[in-house]
Design an enzyme around this catalytic site. Structure first.
Site, PDB file in Angstrom:
ATOM      1  N   THR A  11       0.574  -1.173   0.140  1.00 37.53           N
ATOM      2  CA  THR A  11      -0.025  -0.097   0.033  1.00 37.53           C
ATOM      3  C   THR A  11       0.863   1.349   0.118  1.00 37.53           C
ATOM      4  OG1 THR A  11      -1.672  -1.313   1.119  1.00 37.53           O
ATOM      5  CG2 THR A  11      -1.788   1.252   1.021  1.00 37.53           C
TER       6      THR A  11
ATOM      7  N   ALA B 127      13.218  19.788  -4.488  1.00 34.08           N
ATOM      8  CA  ALA B 127      14.601  18.840  -3.848  1.00 34.08           C
ATOM      9  C   ALA B 127      15.755  19.314  -4.531  1.00 34.08           C
ATOM     10  CB  ALA B 127      14.264  17.497  -4.359  1.00 34.08           C
TER      11      ALA B 127
ATOM     12  N   LYS C 279       6.842   2.182  12.090  1.00 35.76           N
ATOM     13  CA  LYS C 279       6.840   2.869  13.462  1.00 35.76           C
ATOM     14  C   LYS C 279       7.487   1.591  14.399  1.00 35.76           C
ATOM     15  CE  LYS C 279       3.021   1.267  11.598  1.00 35.76           C
ATOM     16  NZ  LYS C 279       1.694   1.771  10.970  1.00 35.76           N
TER      17      LYS C 279
ATOM     18  N   GLU D 101       9.133  10.256   9.188  1.00 39.35           N
ATOM     19  CA  GLU D 101       7.924  11.094   9.323  1.00 39.35           C
ATOM     20  C   GLU D 101       6.799  10.155   9.053  1.00 39.35           C
ATOM     21  OE1 GLU D 101       7.310  14.945   9.738  1.00 39.35           O
ATOM     22  OE2 GLU D 101       5.547  13.679  10.530  1.00 39.35           O
TER      23      GLU D 101
ATOM     24  N   LYS E 288       3.896   4.314  17.950  1.00 40.98           N
ATOM     25  CA  LYS E 288       4.053   5.906  17.714  1.00 40.98           C
ATOM     26  C   LYS E 288       4.031   6.784  18.814  1.00 40.98           C
ATOM     27  CE  LYS E 288       0.820   4.531  13.746  1.00 40.98           C
ATOM     28  NZ  LYS E 288      -0.560   4.289  13.233  1.00 40.98           N
TER      29      LYS E 288
ATOM     30  N   GLY F 158      -3.375   4.973   5.090  1.00 34.23           N
ATOM     31  CA  GLY F 158      -3.726   4.941   3.671  1.00 34.23           C
ATOM     32  C   GLY F 158      -2.597   5.243   2.638  1.00 34.23           C
TER      33      GLY F 158
HETATM   34  N1  HSE Z   1      -2.664   0.625  10.955  1.00 37.94           N
HETATM   35  C1  HSE Z   1      -2.150   1.935  10.994  1.00 37.94           C
HETATM   36  C2  HSE Z   1      -3.405   2.782  11.384  1.00 37.94           C
HETATM   37  C3  HSE Z   1      -1.602   2.378   9.638  1.00 37.94           C
HETATM   38  O1  HSE Z   1      -4.624   2.173  11.323  1.00 37.94           O
HETATM   39  O2  HSE Z   1      -3.249   3.834  11.788  1.00 37.94           O
HETATM   40  C4  HSE Z   1      -0.779   3.840   9.796  1.00 37.94           C
HETATM   41  O3  HSE Z   1       0.218   3.665  10.573  1.00 37.94           O
END
Ligand code: HSE
Length: 436
Positions: A13, A33, A105, A129, A205, A302
């Protein structure tokens, strides 16, 4: 100038989202850039699998180390996920003098300290990021935009899947599993969706955010994590009646005793903007001593929202290719030798207010017993609601909101309340934050 050659690990994805954005916006990105970015090679698990991006002109391999070792490639985009193989390949790439951009992450939260030290030794950057809150540039905001501040606390809805599930359950009364399946089909959920619903993804995160906010090493193993699977439709509706929304929140707070690092379902006053962040959207509220509260909002998962962060990092790295490694923005916002070894507070030392729901026998004296136990633990009650039941029931649900208390005290009170004959089953406890 010659184009910068990059290699991509993983065309799922986010990998394909990044290819699509890099291709579609190539001219605009090069203007920013200062050089063209050329996708030279990509590692995939299965060469035959259909993808949502074109790969014309890109050498495909099933061996990620081939990408990490290619002498022409200067930047690796690690978008394969997982921690073990990803760590090995990233270590190899860094050792070969390559810069790394990652959306991973779990990799940063669990191996970041080691990877940043290695990157420092090799004079390269590891940019991440996209690892937190998808397309929201929250790392840059905290690390650079808020650099003047002492960050006091931050609180975030940082898992899109969990927020999507809670929102659909509340608004449409949909079943948990049904919404989770849709989140998987939309590419939001982790490969192992328990990471989303049990709060592990959010804890990864939060660990990263806490480190860059407070200048502490990454300590994922000390984060307290509670998922959303026990939240019932009744809790959602009782919370609404009391003027609150239930959100799966990551909270990091610096206190005199240490740093709070916790992910759990949380009642938030509905008047707070963050309480109204719904669906797959993420938001992070950051409190700085100079700036006050600031709120960052956007798509947290996404393909293209995450690619937005991956490509922005890639542009940063391209710009920094010729810069002196000593003068780059430090990985964890503070200089590596200026990180502080603050303790992470055990959860029983953390102070919050609470929502308690329990089923009790419908007779006199029950409430007196419960308030006596809370009083013994010096827990003060803010509100009490007894819900209506049909006549034939002998049990009634009651909901209590308490003022702030230490979690250790609340644990003792809950054990004593659950031991009462007039209380049925277990007490549902949800922590509350006013976020003022
Ligand atoms: N699985 C994670 C979420 C994807 O739903 O936020 C993005 O880090």
């Amino acid at each position: 100038m010659k184009p910068v050659k990059i290699g991509i690990l993983g065309l799922g994805t986010v990998g394909c989202g990044s290819v699509n954005v890099l291709t579609r916006n190539a001219a605009e990105i090069a203007r920013r850039a200062g050089r063209q970015i050329e996708i030279s090679m990509a590692a995939v698990r299965n060469l035959e699998r259909p993808r949502i991006c074109g790969t014309e002109g890109v050498r495909l391999t099933t061996d990620p180390f081939e990408v990490a070792n290619d002498p022409d490639i200067e930047i690796i985009l690690e978008l394969m996920g997982g921690t073990e193989l990803a760590r090995e390949v990233v270590v190899q790439a860094i050792s070969q003098g390559k810069h790394v951009v990652t959306a991973n992450k779990a990799l940063i939260a669990t191996h970041g300290n080691e990877l940043f030290a290695l990157a420092q030794e090799n004079g390269v950057m590891v940019a991440f990021e996209a690892a937190v809150a998808g397309g929201i540039p929250i790392i840059k905001a905290i690390r650079e935009g808020l650099a003047a501040n002492q960050i006091q606390w931050l609180a975030g809805i940082i898992n899109g899947t969990g927020n999507f599930i809670l929102t659909e359950m509340r608004d449409k009364g949909r079943a948990f599993g049904d919404v989770l399946k849709e989140a998987q089909e939309l590419g939001y959920a982790e490969a192992d969706p328990t990471f989303d619903v049990e709060g592990i993804d959010a804890a990864h995160k939060l660990t990263i955010l806490a480190s860059i906010a407070f200048g502490i090493p990454l300590q994922f193993d000390k984060a307290m994590t509670e998922g959303i699977t026990k939240i019932t439709a009744e809790d959602v509706s009782y919370a609404e009646e009391l003027g609150y929304r239930i959100k799966h929140l990551g909270v990091a707070r610096k206190t005199d005793a240490g740093v709070e690092l916790r992910v759990h379902p949380t009642l938030i006053p509905e008047r707070q903007l963050i309480a109204n962040v719904d669906g797959v959207m993420n938001a992070v509220l950051v409190m700085g001593d100079a700036v006050g509260p600031t709120l960052y909002y956007g798509a947290g998962a996404g393909d293209e929202p995450t690619a937005s962060a991956v490509v922005a990092d890639t542009v940063d790295v391209v710009r920094a290719l010729t810069s002196d490694p000593e003068n780059r923005v430090p990985h964890l916002a503070f200089q590596p030798d200026a990180l502080e070894d603050l303790p992470i507070l055990p959860i029983d030392q953390v102070e919050t207010a609470y929502y308690l729901r329990m089923a009790v026998e419908d007779k006199s004296g029950v409430l007196a017993e419960i308030t006596r136990i809370l009083g013994e633990q010096e827990i003060s009650i803010e509100a009490f609601v007894q819900k209506d039941v049909t006549e034939e029931w002998t049990q009634v649900p009651i909901v209590l909101l308490t003022h702030k208390t230490k979690e250790g005290r609340m644990n003792r009170a809950i054990s004593a309340i659950e031991a009462l004959d007039c209380v049925y089953g277990s007490v549902m406890r949800i922590r509350m934050e006013t976020l003022d």
